[in-house]
Design an enzyme around this catalytic site. Structure first.
Site, mmCIF file in Angstrom:
data_model
loop_
_atom_site.group_PDB
_atom_site.id
_atom_site.type_symbol
_atom_site.label_atom_id
_atom_site.label_comp_id
_atom_site.label_asym_id
_atom_site.label_seq_id
_atom_site.Cartn_x
_atom_site.Cartn_y
_atom_site.Cartn_z
ATOM 1 N N TYR A 174 35.103 39.953 35.880
ATOM 2 C CA TYR A 174 34.883 38.803 36.770
ATOM 3 C C TYR A 174 33.823 39.148 37.834
ATOM 4 C CZ TYR A 174 35.707 35.736 40.758
ATOM 5 O OH TYR A 174 35.527 34.892 41.826
ATOM 6 N N SER A 216 31.726 36.586 45.576
ATOM 7 C CA SER A 216 33.074 37.078 45.859
ATOM 8 C C SER A 216 33.058 38.476 46.462
ATOM 9 C CB SER A 216 33.848 37.106 44.536
ATOM 10 O OG SER A 216 35.039 37.825 44.668
ATOM 11 N N LYS A 246 29.800 37.791 38.701
ATOM 12 C CA LYS A 246 29.313 37.310 40.012
ATOM 13 C C LYS A 246 28.038 38.052 40.419
ATOM 14 C CE LYS A 246 32.308 34.108 40.953
ATOM 15 N NZ LYS A 246 31.882 32.715 40.975
#
Ligand code: NAD
Ligand code: WQD
Length: 353
Positions: free
Chosen positions: A161, A137, A165
């Site tokens: 989050y 991302s 990643k």
């Protein structure tokens, strides 16, 4: 034709990618827990698949389950060998993706996004499958970078989050570093995927609270939400609203097919991170005006306070992706708005009736 395991293949990006992989003749094993998708995707993809029912039944195998389930994942690999369609590569979409939820429930995010990925790669190693395309991302980049971002811009995620990643990217990097194992790995760092398949039969189907701009905008246009709340009009941009790099979901799906082809053809190990973006920034007001103009509708909106954690500008260069994969985005903001709105109109409640 290759046999591919697609984790999270019933989701937004996964479903569009599965359709393109099927059209290319690949044999797919798909695992999805449906926490953020619906098994009804099967019937939609079958309707869109040009080669007919028999081929679909043969090529498309959807298994309901969790990527953290060791026995289940191992059974998928075993049965792929028994069926003489041994899995050659994995496209790993499955995961949780809400920045806000990741700050409220970090252990869940570490468990699913990182724990699930560790489980997956351990079983891949066991079955000698060492080719993987991973859904990373734009959130991995530091907010201190100047735009356009490039793949070697500073990595420093500002939320849980994003940290999950980066951790999976690092896990994959350490596998690549094992001498003699020949892992072939691409991390695709997506920017802001929006739009839908032009048929309006598949699209984004968020469950629960809608956090992202485009699905919210669609629901305002359809009257399901009263108005768009724009988070801040005092950002240092030309019109005071945030700038993002929106990319059509069909272009994103094509990038996955090309990434897979690149790795499958590669004779030796490889590790790459590639931005999937258009290189162009669009402000919220510009996106909204485009949407209104191409879809002949009005979006009521209000300005509200900035959302914590947001940044003013995020867009990136796709030069490395273009030269490596021979990929370039074919669709523009108007296509994204037209296709996204068609999906919304035909499916006001997503896949639910
Ligand atoms: P999505 O939620 O539509 O798809 C993810 C799929 O994974 C869903 O079908 C969900 O049910 C499934 N899933 C979740 N946890 C699972 C588990 N433990 N086991 C099995 N399946 C599970 O999201 P998406 O937009 O298609 O995103 C796909 C991937 O791309 C995610 O990893 C996401 O973090 C990443 N990504 C998305 C965006 C975006 O804006 N959509 C941007 C950057 C990266
Ligand atoms: C876009 C802009 C909001 C909703 C997130 C993740 C990123 C990636 C994509 C997964 C921002 C504004 C939004 C609303 C608004 N996902 N906005 N009103 O924040 O760029 O990126 O999704 O990897 O990791 O961080 O996308 O769609 O949430 O927001 O004004 O109701 O729209 O403030 O400026 P974002 P978004």
């Amino acid at each position: 034709m290759s046999s591919i395991l697609i984790t999270g293949g019933a989701g937004f990006i996964g479903s569009h990618t599965c359709l393109q992989l099927l059209e290319e003749g690949h044999y797919l094993y798909i695992i999805d827990s449906f926490v953020n998708s619906s098994p009804q995707i099967v019937e939609r993809i079958e309707r869109l698949f040009s080669k007919g029912h028999e081929k679909f039944e043969e090529q498309f195998n959807l298994i309901g389950g969790d990527i953290r389930d060791k026995i289940l994942i191992e059974n998928i690999f075993k049965s792929s060998i028994e069926n003489k369609h041994a899995i050659e590569a994995v496209i790993h979409f499955a995961g949780l993706k809400s920045v806000e939820e990741s700050t409220l429930n970090p252990s869940l995010y570490w468990d699913v996004n990182v724990g699930g990925s560790i489980n997956l790669v351990k079983i891949m190693e066991k079955y000698n499958c060492r080719t993987i395309v991973f859904s990373s991302s734009a959130t991995v980049y530091s907010t201190d970078n100047k735009c356009p971002l490039s793949e070697d811009s500073q990595i420093k995620p500002s939320n849980t989050y994003g940290q999950t990643k980066v951790t999976v990217e690092n896990l994959l990097m350490s596998l690549y570093n094992i001498k003699g194992e020949d892992w072939k790995i691409i991390n695709l760092r997506y920017f802001n995927p929006i739009g839908a398949h032009p048929s309006g039969l598949i699209g984004e189907n968020p469950r629960g609270k809608i956090n992202n701009l485009f699905p919210y905008l669609n629901q305002v246009a359809s009257g399901q939400k009263k108005e768009l709340r724009i988070f801040g009009n005092d950002w240092p941009t030309k019109d005071g609203t945030c700038i993002r790099d929106y990319v059509h979901i069909m272009d994103l799906a094509e990038a996955h097919c090309l990434a897979l082809k690149y790795l499958l053809q590669k004779g030796k190990s490889d590790f790459l991170s590639l931005n999937i973006c258009t290189g162009k920034g669009t402000s919220i007001l510009e996106l909204m005006r485009h949407f209104e103009s191409v879809n002949s509708c009005k979006i009521p909106y209000v300005f509200v306070d900035r959302r914590p954690g947001d940044i003013a500008i995020s867009f990136a260069s796709n030069d490395l992706t273009s030269s490596t994969l021979k990929w370039s985005p074919k669709r523009n903001i108007s296509d994204m708005c037209i296709d996204g709105w068609r999906w919304q109109q035909l499916n006001p409640n997503g896949f639910e009736k």
